[in-house]
Design a protein around this motif. Structure first.
Motif, PDB file in Angstrom:
ATOM      1  N   ARG A 176      -7.702 -28.693 -31.309  1.00 33.36           N
ATOM      2  CA  ARG A 176      -8.955 -29.120 -29.950  1.00 33.36           C
ATOM      3  C   ARG A 176      -8.079 -28.622 -28.634  1.00 33.36           C
ATOM      4  NH1 ARG A 176      -7.577 -36.043 -29.127  1.00 33.36           N
ATOM      5  NH2 ARG A 176      -8.694 -34.665 -27.149  1.00 33.36           N
TER       6      ARG A 176
ATOM      7  N   GLU B 213     -15.472 -35.221 -30.994  1.00 30.56           N
ATOM      8  CA  GLU B 213     -14.341 -35.554 -31.709  1.00 30.56           C
ATOM      9  C   GLU B 213     -15.033 -36.355 -32.849  1.00 30.56           C
ATOM     10  OE1 GLU B 213     -10.503 -35.081 -28.902  1.00 30.56           O
ATOM     11  OE2 GLU B 213     -11.758 -36.843 -28.363  1.00 30.56           O
ATOM     12  N   PHE B 214     -15.704 -37.752 -32.554  1.00 33.19           N
ATOM     13  CA  PHE B 214     -16.035 -38.168 -33.871  1.00 33.19           C
ATOM     14  C   PHE B 214     -17.155 -37.054 -35.072  1.00 33.19           C
ATOM     15  CE2 PHE B 214     -14.764 -42.306 -31.723  1.00 33.19           C
ATOM     16  CZ  PHE B 214     -14.455 -42.533 -33.114  1.00 33.19           C
TER      17      PHE B 214
ATOM     18  N   HIS C  23     -12.828 -46.765 -28.440  1.00 30.63           N
ATOM     19  CA  HIS C  23     -11.726 -45.435 -29.363  1.00 30.63           C
ATOM     20  C   HIS C  23     -11.749 -44.620 -27.821  1.00 30.63           C
ATOM     21  CE1 HIS C  23      -9.774 -42.606 -31.802  1.00 30.63           C
ATOM     22  NE2 HIS C  23      -9.823 -44.016 -32.225  1.00 30.63           N
ATOM     23  N   LYS C  24     -10.466 -43.819 -27.857  1.00 31.44           N
ATOM     24  CA  LYS C  24     -10.402 -42.132 -26.938  1.00 31.44           C
ATOM     25  C   LYS C  24     -11.182 -41.863 -27.212  1.00 31.44           C
ATOM     26  CE  LYS C  24      -6.421 -41.696 -29.163  1.00 31.44           C
ATOM     27  NZ  LYS C  24      -4.740 -40.624 -29.308  1.00 31.44           N
ATOM     28  N   TYR C  25     -11.780 -40.940 -28.337  1.00 24.86           N
ATOM     29  CA  TYR C  25     -12.458 -39.951 -28.443  1.00 24.86           C
ATOM     30  C   TYR C  25     -13.437 -39.904 -27.831  1.00 24.86           C
ATOM     31  CZ  TYR C  25      -8.558 -38.482 -31.939  1.00 24.86           C
ATOM     32  OH  TYR C  25      -7.611 -38.575 -33.502  1.00 24.86           O
ATOM     33  N   SER C  26     -13.711 -38.698 -27.766  1.00 19.48           N
ATOM     34  CA  SER C  26     -15.352 -38.713 -27.872  1.00 19.48           C
ATOM     35  C   SER C  26     -16.367 -38.531 -28.676  1.00 19.48           C
ATOM     36  CB  SER C  26     -15.006 -37.095 -26.225  1.00 19.48           C
ATOM     37  OG  SER C  26     -15.077 -36.431 -27.459  1.00 19.48           O
TER      38      SER C  26
ATOM     39  N   VAL D 157     -12.233 -28.866 -28.729  1.00 15.48           N
ATOM     40  CA  VAL D 157     -12.215 -30.003 -29.645  1.00 15.48           C
ATOM     41  C   VAL D 157     -12.255 -28.860 -30.749  1.00 15.48           C
ATOM     42  CG1 VAL D 157     -14.214 -31.202 -29.554  1.00 15.48           C
ATOM     43  CG2 VAL D 157     -14.785 -28.928 -29.492  1.00 15.48           C
TER      44      VAL D 157
END
Length: 214
Positions: A72, A153-154, A147-150, A77
């Motif tokens: 990423r 990213e999920f 959660h910290k992910y966008s 990503v």
């Protein structure tokens, strides 16, 4: 028969793979064509330089076909890519890249922040993921956490056989969809098992219908 313009050919190739695969074409320095897919979009623009470390850069400098996972760090990503160099009279002129979403990493849980603690939650219990107010909210059967992910990213973290992007702000677990209703302008509304109403935007409706087979 006259030769087809190269952009027409690139666009046709992109249409063949548009559901799952993004297509990028570069000369030796910059991208000259980009067709994103619903599953993976690296946000490349025509004229962007080919960055070191990308699958295109590896094919151009190595002068041979390259297939590998790219983390990423470059585009924000991770992705799996294949790139093939283009030659004319023995000289490299550019390359064509196919960009695929990464496979699930083998994890079976997502760990969310809930109040003052972190709670591991099974993927199967996640009903949907929502981006709002500059945060990513994970809605499960028992709780809602962040959660910290966008959302982008999920899309790579969650197993693709169960989770579908249906809107720029939502990814849903198809196993938690109770009903689907048509909405205005060829869009859809999903009624989830917890009675939440999730929109399927017009840009995702055709793809969503294809994946769910209706």
């Amino acid at each position: 028969m006259d030769a087809f313009p190269m952009e027409t050919i690139f666009a046709a190739i992109g249409e063949l793979f548009s559901d799952e695969t993004s297509i990028a074409v570069a000369n030796t320095k910059e991208y000259i064509y980009y067709q994103p897919s619903k599953r993976i979009d690296l946000k490349i623009s025509v004229g962007d330089p080919v960055k070191e470390g990308t699958i295109a850069f590896k094919a151009l400098t190595g002068k041979h076909k390259v297939s590998e996972f790219i983390d990423r760090d470059i585009f924000g990503v991770p992705y799996y890519g294949m790139a093939v160099p283009l030659f004319r009279d023995g000289e490299i002129q550019g390359c064509v890249s196919a960009i695929f979403p990464t496979l699930a990493s083998g994890k079976s849980v997502v760990t969310v922040k809930h109040q003052d603690s972190w709670i591991p939650v099974s993927f199967s219990k996640v009903m949907y993921v929502e981006a709002s107010e500059r945060k990513t909210h994970v809605i499960t059967e028992e709780l809602t956490g962040t959660h910290k992910y966008s959302l982008n990213e999920f899309e790579f973290l969650l197993p693709k056989e169960d989770f579908v992007r249906c809107h720029r702000s939502f990814i849903v677990n198809v196993n938690h969809i109770k009903e689907i209703y048509p909405d205005t302008h060829s869009t859809l509304i999903l009624i989830m098992n917890n009675q939440s109403r999730i929109p399927v935007s017009q840009s995702y409706t055709s793809y969503f219908r294809k994946l769910l087979g209706f």
